[in-house]
Design an enzyme around this catalytic site. Structure first.
Site, mmCIF file in Angstrom:
data_model
loop_
_atom_site.group_PDB
_atom_site.id
_atom_site.type_symbol
_atom_site.label_atom_id
_atom_site.label_comp_id
_atom_site.label_asym_id
_atom_site.label_seq_id
_atom_site.Cartn_x
_atom_site.Cartn_y
_atom_site.Cartn_z
ATOM 1 N N GLY A 219 0.776 -1.234 0.000
ATOM 2 C CA GLY A 219 0.000 0.000 0.000
ATOM 3 C C GLY A 219 0.804 1.279 0.000
ATOM 4 N N LEU A 246 8.530 -0.819 1.708
ATOM 5 C CA LEU A 246 7.717 0.176 2.413
ATOM 6 C C LEU A 246 8.513 0.801 3.557
ATOM 7 C CD1 LEU A 246 4.570 1.124 2.494
ATOM 8 C CD2 LEU A 246 4.519 -0.226 4.581
ATOM 9 N N GLY A 289 5.131 0.851 -6.172
ATOM 10 C CA GLY A 289 4.226 1.730 -6.883
ATOM 11 C C GLY A 289 4.595 3.179 -6.635
ATOM 12 N N ASP A 332 16.098 -9.835 -0.135
ATOM 13 C CA ASP A 332 15.981 -11.181 0.435
ATOM 14 C C ASP A 332 15.894 -12.256 -0.639
ATOM 15 O OD1 ASP A 332 13.352 -9.627 0.416
ATOM 16 O OD2 ASP A 332 12.671 -11.698 0.351
#
EC number: 6.3.5.5
Lengths: 359, 175
Positions: A219, A246, A289, A332
């Site tokens: 998000g 994020l 995004g 990772d």
């Protein structure tokens, strides 16, 4: 059975259903990774989204225990060109179709994914739905649907938990982390405490961490409460800190940089990334995004450490005063090239150095 | 007995990168910074760190190489010659110096280097960066920036290889 994908702009694509026969809504994006579909569909960063795969055949590796990035798929739908029903991976326990059925996620195959991806490149991500019949009713329903912006709340842990080891004590602030991060920390035998993102500064410091990780997550980071940024501003002064995905975006926001949505999102592992200090070029998994706005970076606080060589997007930052740094890409390697895992080596060397000088 | 590699090419690069980042953290803005490499391999490491700083900041930090032979405490009748001509000798007064060497062992080389530096000026600060700290100090000296701590036995030898003169980047323990 014939089913349909409807985009918010009215475009309709036809395909055959697999997985669950459910109706689904979500934001549709496309992914260019050639491998690793199981990791991608179980990665919480795709919570609430539908993914179109550019790789023309999906499913040949089945589903196997080593490739989960969370315990269940986060996506709302999967659109592929061709679905392989025979799995050749000897580790597979299940095929993709059955897996999606179990988790009530619908899929669509025999879709002209090249045309769909070209279209999405033009329009950017948009709302979409997978339905049986592409009638006016379905379009109206799609237009009326409001997608959640609570993806972090959906995926992040509500309670602290431990992933014990015998090495350094690493606190992970969870925004919807993927298992790959815990797997990498396990490689260093780290003693890991995973804390919710609503944790207070005191709760973190009471644990006396040797290092802190801000996890990946789904998000828009700007939808999270300001308390998260305050937490980061304090923690970056207390112990070595690594932000990923994020976590990187939040680290940037906490240090007064701003974010902008990318005109063309990065979901794949085909962009060369350069480590500026050594001029080395490597590839890594990306899923973003948003990107840090280069012009918004306060050079007195942060400097850029990695750049995407395709569009110049910022891929890493480092604080000028503290051993705190962040990467936009996923080091990772789950899935993805192993080259970027050196970021974890950097982090643990920084942790060792910090422990040496502060104990 | 075969040599044991303790740092390979990639980890040696990472160590230099981390030292560079730490130098930035410690010297806000990098103003008045001068890198001083102790010959032979410290000089190459100093240039590598200067290259890295230039990549990040777009500014070339001055690098000076010093030969500390004439300041050693085990050479009788030593004289104060740095082996530098006037052009090579940078103004270090009121500068923040980062002294760079490949291996920190007894600390006697560093003491000699400090002597040599003080001989040509009065720096504001002197910090020490080493690629390898192998322990066994005989003087009260410690490094501010360490690439890798490698605990060793007294009789072991640490050999640092640099691309410029050794054809590879590595650190090995020689028995």
């Amino acid at each position: 059975m014939k089913r349909h994908l409807i985009l918010e702009d009215g475009t309709v694509f036809e395909g055959l259903g697999f997985g669950a026969p459910a109706t689904t809504f979500g934001e549709i994006i496309f992914h260019t990774a050639m491998t690793g579909y199981q990791e991608i569909i179980t990665d919480p960063i795709y919570d609430g989204q539908m993914i179109v795969f550019a790789m023309p055949v999906i499913g040949a590796a089945g589903i196997h225990a080593e490739a989960y990035e969370s315990v269940k798929p986060a996506i709302r739908g999967m659109i592929v060109h061709d679905l392989a029903e025979v799995s050749v991976n000897r580790q597979r326990r299940m095929n993709l179709d059955r897996f999606l059925k179990q988790h009530n996620v619908p899929g669509l195959y025999q879709v002209d994914t090249r045309k769909l991806i070209r279209h999405l490149r033009e329009t950017g991500p948009q709302k979409a739905t997978i339905v049986d019949f592409a009638d006016d009713h379905a379009v109206d329903q799609l237009v009326a649907t409001v997608l959640t912006n609570k993806q972090v709340q959906n995926t992040a842990t509500l309670k602290p938990y431990a992933n014990p080891g015998r090495g350094r004590h690493i606190v992970v602030i969870d925004f919807g982390l993927k298992h790959g991060i815990l797997r990498m920390l396990g490689d260093y035998d780290a003693n890991v405490s995973v804390l919710p993102y609503t944790t207070s500064v005191d709760e973190v410091l009471t644990l006396d961490p040797d290092g802190i990780i801000l996890s990946t997550g789904p998000g828009d980071p700007r939808s999270l409460p300001d308390s998260v940024l305050t937490l980061i501003r304090v923690l970056q002064t207390k112990a070595p800190l690594l932000g990923i995905g994020l976590g990187h975006e939040l680290f940037a926001l906490a240090n007064d940089a701003t974010l902008a949505p990318l005109s063309s999102e990065h979901h794949g592992m085909n962009h060369p990334i350069q480590e500026i200090i050594s001029r080395q070029i490597f590839f890594a998994m990306q899923g973003q995004g948003y990107a840090v706005d280069n012009d918004s970076i306060d050079r007195k606080k942060l400097f850029v450490t990695y750049r995407d060589l395709v569009d110049g997007a910022v891929q890493g930052l480092r604080h000028r005063e503290y051993p705190a740094f962040s990467v936009q890409f996923f080091p990772d390697a789950a899935p993805g090239p192993l080259e970027a895992t050196a970021v974890f080596a950097d982090f643990f060397e920084t942790v060792e150095d910090y422990v040496e000088h502060h104990s | 007995m075969a040599n044991k590699e303790v740092l390979d090419n990639a980890s040696l690069q990472r160590a230099l990168t981390r030292i560079t980042y730490e130098i930035i953290e410690r010297n806000k803005g990098g103003e008045d910074l001068v890198l001083v490499g102790i010959k032979t391999r410290g000089e190459f490491l100093a240039h590598r760190i200067a290259d890295r700083l230039e990549q990040l900041e777009g500014v070339r930090i001055p690098v000076m190489a010093i030969d500390i032979t004439n300041f050693r405490d085990d050479i009788p009748d030593h004289h104060d010659d740095l082996g530098l001509n006037q052009a090579e000798r940078l103004n270090i007064s009121e500068k923040n110096i980062v002294l760079i060497d490949d291996v920190l062992f007894t600390g006697r080389t560093i003491r000699a280097a400090l002597d040599a530096l003080i001989h040509i000026g009065r720096p504001k600060t002197i910090a020490l960066a080493v690629l390898v700290d192998r322990g066994h100090r005989e003087l009260p000296i410690r490094a501010d920036f360490v690439g890798k701590n490698i605990p060793t036995a007294q009789n072991e030898k640490i050999k640092v290889f640099v691309q410029e003169i050794d054809g590879k980047d590595a650190v090995e323990i020689v028995h």
